[in-house]
Scaffold this active site. Structure first.
Site, short mmCIF file in Angstrom:
data_model
loop_
_atom_site.label_atom_id
_atom_site.label_comp_id
_atom_site.label_asym_id
_atom_site.label_seq_id
_atom_site.Cartn_x
_atom_site.Cartn_y
_atom_site.Cartn_z
N ASP A 67 0.93 -1.34 -0.02
CA ASP A 67 -0.10 -0.12 0.02
C ASP A 67 0.69 1.31 -0.18
OD1 ASP A 67 0.98 -0.65 2.38
OD2 ASP A 67 -1.13 -1.03 3.42
N ASN A 136 -7.93 -3.90 14.61
CA ASN A 136 -9.11 -4.05 14.08
C ASN A 136 -9.16 -5.24 12.89
OD1 ASN A 136 -8.35 -2.82 11.64
ND2 ASN A 136 -9.93 -1.29 11.69
N HIS A 138 -7.49 -5.31 10.23
CA HIS A 138 -7.13 -4.96 8.71
C HIS A 138 -5.82 -5.67 8.29
CE1 HIS A 138 -4.87 -1.12 10.10
NE2 HIS A 138 -4.13 -1.73 9.58
N GLU A 143 -9.97 -2.25 5.49
CA GLU A 143 -10.55 -2.15 6.80
C GLU A 143 -11.92 -3.03 6.91
OE1 GLU A 143 -9.25 -0.41 8.92
OE2 GLU A 143 -8.28 1.42 7.98
#
Ligand code: F6R
Length: 241
Positions: A67, A136, A138, A143
């Site tokens: 990314d 979380n 990801h 997400e």
């Protein structure tokens, strides 16, 4: 999913680097999927140490990062490209043409995402994808709620992810709001996946990954649909497993 436990971050990094070094030594033209963030830092240091002590060569590998932030160019000190140069590439025998990250300053971001997926295909696919995990769940910047069928795409970062990444920026408001990330399906196309986690802040996510079901609410659970995933985690990250 194969689980390897490590005493601490140092041992996790040593074990992870051994797997990467083994891959590159047995296949010098390997395509390595790489990640940024705190998780792989120790692993990258071990790769650098091995390169200088044992001469493992990266002269023929291809690297594909997961990314990049939208709006930051390669020279920006907060870009992932800059991070990778500083933390790894500059210390290895690797040239510009071998290194790939999404271009966060591309004029047409959708076209850039498409280019990136085509590029991954043209390399013959990723042999070994290194991943960290968000608190979380990801992976990459995918997400919770991201479809498992997603390919490279533009995401709006959640407040929690922006907060978690603010430590790398001078001011929290400097954290970009968007990023380009390989999608979950792009990640699952990799031959092998190496997921790393250390520290107590990852314990809940690792517990959910190991004991929970497969759901788009928890992106890392998609890895359970891949048949060659190795998770290396330290005792703190494994505390709830
Ligand atoms: C980084 C990335 C992220 C991180 C994750 C964990 O390229 O894609 O998914 O792996 O946010 O971050 P750290 O390692 O900083 O805890």
């Amino acid at each position: 999913m194969k689980l390897i436990s490590a005493k601490n971050q140092t041992e996790m990094s040593r074990k992870a680097s051994s797997l990467i070094i083994e891959t590159v030594r047995s296949a010098p033209e390997a395509v390595l999927g790489l990640a940024t963030g705190s998780t792989p830092l120790g692993t990258y240091q071990e790769l650098i140490r091995d390169h200088s002590e044992n001469g493992t060569s990266y002269g023929k590998v291809t690297t594909i990062n997961l990314d990049e932030y939208v709006g930051l160019d390669a020279d920006d000190p907060n870009s992932f490209r800059h991070f990778m140069d500083n933390q790894l590439f500059e210390a290895l025998d690797i040239s510009e043409q071998q290194i790939h990250l999404p271009n966060g300053t591309a004029e047409n971001l959708d076209a850039e995402c498409e280019r990136y997926d085509i590029l991954i295909k043209q390399t013959g696919g990723i042999d070994l994808q290194l991943l960290g995990i968000g608190e979380n769940g990801h992976i990459g910047f995918n997400e919770p709620g991201t479809p498992f069928s997603s390919r490279t795409h533009v995401v709006e970062l959640t407040e929690s992810t922006r907060k978690a990444n603010a430590r790398f920026f001078e001011r929290p408001e400097d954290v970009p709001t968007h990023a380009i990330t390989m999608g979950i399906d792009s990640i699952l196309q990799s031959q092998k996946i190496l997921l790393l986690a250390f520290g107590a802040s990852k314990a809940e996510a690792i517990k959910r990954l190991v004991h929970g079901g497969v759901s788009e609410d928890f992106p890392a659970s998609a890895l359970k649909r891949h048949d060659d995933v190795t998770l290396i985690a330290d005792e703190e990250a494994l505390a709830l497993v």
